[in-house]
Write an enzyme that holds these catalytic residues in place. Sequence first.
Site, mmCIF file in Angstrom:
data_model
loop_
_atom_site.group_PDB
_atom_site.id
_atom_site.type_symbol
_atom_site.label_atom_id
_atom_site.label_comp_id
_atom_site.label_asym_id
_atom_site.label_seq_id
_atom_site.Cartn_x
_atom_site.Cartn_y
_atom_site.Cartn_z
ATOM 1 N N LYS A 66 8.186 4.957 9.692
ATOM 2 C CA LYS A 66 7.977 3.099 9.518
ATOM 3 C C LYS A 66 7.399 2.414 10.561
ATOM 4 O O LYS A 66 7.286 1.333 10.466
ATOM 5 C CB LYS A 66 9.142 2.728 8.634
ATOM 6 C CG LYS A 66 9.886 3.294 7.440
ATOM 7 C CD LYS A 66 8.509 2.695 6.456
ATOM 8 C CE LYS A 66 9.237 3.136 4.996
ATOM 9 N NZ LYS A 66 8.431 3.287 3.810
ATOM 10 N N SER B 127 14.894 12.450 2.350
ATOM 11 C CA SER B 127 13.688 12.102 1.430
ATOM 12 C C SER B 127 12.624 13.213 1.635
ATOM 13 O O SER B 127 11.693 13.594 0.980
ATOM 14 C CB SER B 127 13.086 10.787 1.577
ATOM 15 O OG SER B 127 12.870 10.650 3.223
#
Lengths: 90, 315
Positions: free
Chosen positions: B43, B257
Site C-alpha cells: 500500500k 492475505s
Amino acid sequence: MAIEVRIPTILRNYTDGAKIVEGSGATLAEVLADLETRYTGIHERIVDEAGLRRFVNVYLNDEDVRFLDGINTAVSDGDVVTVLPAVAGG
Amino acid sequence: MRFESLLDSVGHTPLIGLPRLSPSADVRLWAKMEDRNPTGSIKDRAALRMIEQAEADGLLRPGCTILEPTSGNTGISLAMAARLKGYRLVVVMPENTSVERRQLLHMYGASIHFSPAAGGSNEAVRVAKVMAEEHPDWVMLYQYGNPANSLAHYETTGPEILADLPTITHFVAGLGTTGTLMGTGRFLREHVPGIEIIAAEPRYGEVVYGLRNIDEGFIPELYDESVLTTRYSVAARDAVRRTRELLDLEGIFAGISTGGIVHAALGAAAKAHKEGRKADIAFIVCDGGWKYLSTGAYEGTLDDAEDALDGELWA
C-alpha cells in the site's frame, strides 16, 4: 444431480434459515430456477433480466461464474455454488 | 541501494523464485516481495501516489487533514507519508481488525475512528463518506475510486515485474480496492499477449457480509472486470494453510492475505502443469506476517486458526 448451494445470511429468510440447500440442474440458471420452486422469491434476489444482480457474486467451486459462462455456467453433481453479496476489501 | 529519503525508497522490490513451491522446472512461481516497502506493505505505492497526485492537483496543502476509510495497510502507509509531509490523518477502520494495525497507526500519529464490525469495510466507506460531508475542508483520497491508486501499479509494479520476468504468463494478486490488479493487470496485458490476470478475493466470516439488503453491496469504482481473466474466492482456512506452506517450504513469513493469493497461484500452476504448458506465475506478497501474530493464524491447528479468524478482516 445434487448441487450444494450456500446461502448468505441476508437471503436465509427465503430458506427458513438454512445455510446450505440442495438444487438440481445442468446449469446455474437451472439450479436457481429449481431453488425457486421450494424457496419462493429467492430467484429474483440473485438474478434480474440482465443476468446476475450487480451486487451479487456467485462462485462455482470458489471461481466467480462471471469469468465462466455467467448464469449459463454448466454444473455437475457434487459441485458447490456459493452466493455472496459484494463487499469492500482494502 | 541509496535513496534521498524513506519516501524515495518505495517500490523497487525483489522478485524471488520459489523452487520448492513450484510444481516443476517448467511451471515456476515467483514472489513479488511487497513487504519490503517502507511500512511493510504494497500500500505504500498507492498511498504515496495518491498523496502526490493530490498535491499536484492543489487539493493538499501543508497542514491539511487527510481522511481515509481503510482496513489497515493503506492507513499505515498514509500515516507514515502524512507524518513526513506534515499532514494530519484521520482513518476510518472497522473494529474487527488486528491490534497491531491500531498500534502502528497510533505510533505514526493518526487518529482512528472505528466503524462497526458488521458490514466490514462497506461500513467504513459509508462512515467516511458521512464524515467527509461534515468536514468539507478535509481531503478524502478514497483509495477505492482514486485513479492514482491503480496508476501507481501501472507505473511501477507492472514495469518492475515485466523487467524481472519477461516470460511471465500469469499474474496473481489480491482483490480489495482492486488497484493492484487493475494497474498491474492493464500494464501487463498491454505488453504480454495472452497473459492471465487472476484475482484472489478473501472470503470472510458471515458478520462481514452482514448487510441489511443485498442491494447495499459495494463494488470499488476502480474495478473493471475486463482486466481480469479469473476471480477466486478464498476462505480463511485455505489462506492460513497456504501462508504456513509458504513459510515451511520457502521461508517467507507473509501476512494472511498473501496465503489466499498463493492458493490461487497454486491452482493456476497445477492447471498449467496438468496441461503440459510452461508457465511463469508471479504473485504479490502483500505484507509480512508481523501485524497478524495476535490473530492466532500462525499457531495451533487449522481449525483453531479458522475459528480465530471468523469475523475478522484478515485481508
